[in-house]
Design an enzyme around this catalytic site. Sequence first.
Site, PDB file in Angstrom:
ATOM      1  N   HIS A  59      31.805  31.740  52.507  1.00 14.75           N
ATOM      2  CA  HIS A  59      32.301  31.001  51.913  1.00 14.75           C
ATOM      3  C   HIS A  59      32.857  29.768  50.822  1.00 14.75           C
ATOM      4  O   HIS A  59      31.601  29.245  51.276  1.00 14.75           O
ATOM      5  CB  HIS A  59      33.642  29.506  53.377  1.00 14.75           C
ATOM      6  CG  HIS A  59      34.514  29.204  53.058  1.00 14.75           C
ATOM      7  ND1 HIS A  59      35.724  29.834  52.846  1.00 14.75           N
ATOM      8  CD2 HIS A  59      34.873  28.288  52.705  1.00 14.75           C
ATOM      9  CE1 HIS A  59      36.903  28.637  52.861  1.00 14.75           C
ATOM     10  NE2 HIS A  59      36.067  27.900  52.643  1.00 14.75           N
ATOM     11  N   MET A  99      39.838  38.708  53.371  1.00 11.26           N
ATOM     12  CA  MET A  99      40.787  38.029  53.183  1.00 11.26           C
ATOM     13  C   MET A  99      41.547  37.744  54.383  1.00 11.26           C
ATOM     14  O   MET A  99      43.110  37.661  53.557  1.00 11.26           O
ATOM     15  CB  MET A  99      41.747  38.604  51.297  1.00 11.26           C
ATOM     16  CG  MET A  99      40.396  37.872  50.860  1.00 11.26           C
ATOM     17  SD  MET A  99      39.520  36.653  50.940  1.00 11.26           S
ATOM     18  CE  MET A  99      41.452  35.018  50.196  1.00 11.26           C
ATOM     19  N   ARG A 100      41.731  38.435  55.261  1.00 11.78           N
ATOM     20  CA  ARG A 100      42.386  38.598  56.470  1.00 11.78           C
ATOM     21  C   ARG A 100      42.285  36.940  57.722  1.00 11.78           C
ATOM     22  O   ARG A 100      40.640  37.734  57.498  1.00 11.78           O
ATOM     23  CB  ARG A 100      42.555  40.080  57.087  1.00 11.78           C
ATOM     24  CG  ARG A 100      42.493  41.041  56.368  1.00 11.78           C
ATOM     25  CD  ARG A 100      44.204  41.132  56.316  1.00 11.78           C
ATOM     26  NE  ARG A 100      44.930  41.014  56.360  1.00 11.78           N
ATOM     27  CZ  ARG A 100      46.410  40.705  55.963  1.00 11.78           C
ATOM     28  NH1 ARG A 100      46.322  40.288  54.999  1.00 11.78           N
ATOM     29  NH2 ARG A 100      47.311  39.969  56.700  1.00 11.78           N
ATOM     30  N   ASN A 124      29.305  40.816  47.148  1.00  9.17           N
ATOM     31  CA  ASN A 124      28.077  40.320  47.910  1.00  9.17           C
ATOM     32  C   ASN A 124      28.145  41.816  48.374  1.00  9.17           C
ATOM     33  O   ASN A 124      26.733  41.281  48.900  1.00  9.17           O
ATOM     34  CB  ASN A 124      29.272  39.006  48.726  1.00  9.17           C
ATOM     35  CG  ASN A 124      29.384  37.407  48.158  1.00  9.17           C
ATOM     36  OD1 ASN A 124      28.049  37.360  47.980  1.00  9.17           O
ATOM     37  ND2 ASN A 124      30.397  37.136  47.939  1.00  9.17           N
ATOM     38  N   GLY A 160      33.295  42.656  46.082  1.00 14.09           N
ATOM     39  CA  GLY A 160      32.509  43.891  46.492  1.00 14.09           C
ATOM     40  C   GLY A 160      31.695  43.222  45.157  1.00 14.09           C
ATOM     41  O   GLY A 160      30.123  43.795  45.989  1.00 14.09           O
ATOM     42  N   ALA A 193      25.255  31.797  43.084  1.00 14.04           N
ATOM     43  CA  ALA A 193      24.853  30.729  44.626  1.00 14.04           C
ATOM     44  C   ALA A 193      24.264  31.374  46.002  1.00 14.04           C
ATOM     45  O   ALA A 193      24.328  32.117  46.953  1.00 14.04           O
ATOM     46  CB  ALA A 193      24.980  29.668  45.471  1.00 14.04           C
TER      47      ALA A 193
HETATM   48  C1  GRF Z   1      33.315  35.261  48.410  1.00 12.17           C
HETATM   49  O1  GRF Z   1      33.727  34.624  46.827  1.00 12.17           O
HETATM   50  C2  GRF Z   1      33.505  34.311  48.830  1.00 12.17           C
HETATM   51  O2  GRF Z   1      33.614  33.423  49.429  1.00 12.17           O
HETATM   52  C3  GRF Z   1      34.991  34.138  49.636  1.00 12.17           C
HETATM   53  O3  GRF Z   1      35.762  35.193  48.901  1.00 12.17           O
HETATM   54  C4  GRF Z   1      34.723  36.090  47.748  1.00 12.17           C
HETATM   55  C5  GRF Z   1      34.421  37.425  47.078  1.00 12.17           C
HETATM   56  O4  GRF Z   1      33.687  37.737  46.065  1.00 12.17           O
HETATM   57  N1  GRF Z   1      35.060  34.206  50.649  1.00 12.17           N
HETATM   58  P1  GRF Z   1      34.012  39.672  46.054  1.00 12.17           P
HETATM   59  O5  GRF Z   1      34.596  40.359  46.595  1.00 12.17           O
HETATM   60  O6  GRF Z   1      32.532  39.823  47.441  1.00 12.17           O
HETATM   61  O7  GRF Z   1      32.894  39.375  44.800  1.00 12.17           O
END
Ligand code: GRF
Length: 191
Positions: A112, A93-94, A17, A15, A176
């Site tokens: 991504h 992740m689904r 992001n 989490g 990034a």
């Molecule tokens: C990120 O690197 C995103 O690009 C990928 O899964 C990761 C998720 O990270 N799809 P987080 O859960 O936001 O730390």
Amino acid sequence: MYNSARLGILASGSGSNMAAIADSIAKRQLEAEIALVIYNNPNAYVKQRCIDRGIPHILLDHRHFSSRELLDEKISHTLQEHKVDLVVMAGWMRIVTSVLIDRFPQKILNIHPSLLPSFPGHKAVEQALEYGVKITGCTVHVVTLEVDRGPILAQKAVPVLPDDNVASLHQRIQLAEHEIYPPTIGQYLKT
Ligand code: GRF
């Protein structure tokens, strides 16, 4: 165009992001609010981050649904109940089905960890390292039925260093990601 858009975040893991988006909202750099975080793994750290920040969150464990479509039906219904304007996949992740996409047409974004169209799908960071590229990065795109193929909204390049491993490279890619995802969401909300 929204006054303060209601975001519905889908997350499966740490989490970070989601946290970057929440921080950006708190700093008033992103004009939006997180209406709800949906997560699918009971032990995902994103749950703790939501608790720490007082963000509404709900577990929809995919193991309790007999098909992808039924899970997406429940997700769609839950997002609509929370009056979500934009769905933000942040480490979800689904694989998403047309059930969700049709309910939120052009209203689902994803991030991504590669410079799409290179290295779509799972293990993008591993794929980039194995291939031996010298530059990789991250991509924000609109979600369509074809996995990691929707229109690209933003990208940021990250150099691959000679002694990088998956963890070190992914860590820099995530920095990034945290830089580009919140402002890209803000820009997209203005369109
Ligand atoms: C990120 O690197 C995103 O690009 C990928 O899964 C990761 C998720 O990270 N799809 P987080 O859960 O936001 O730390």
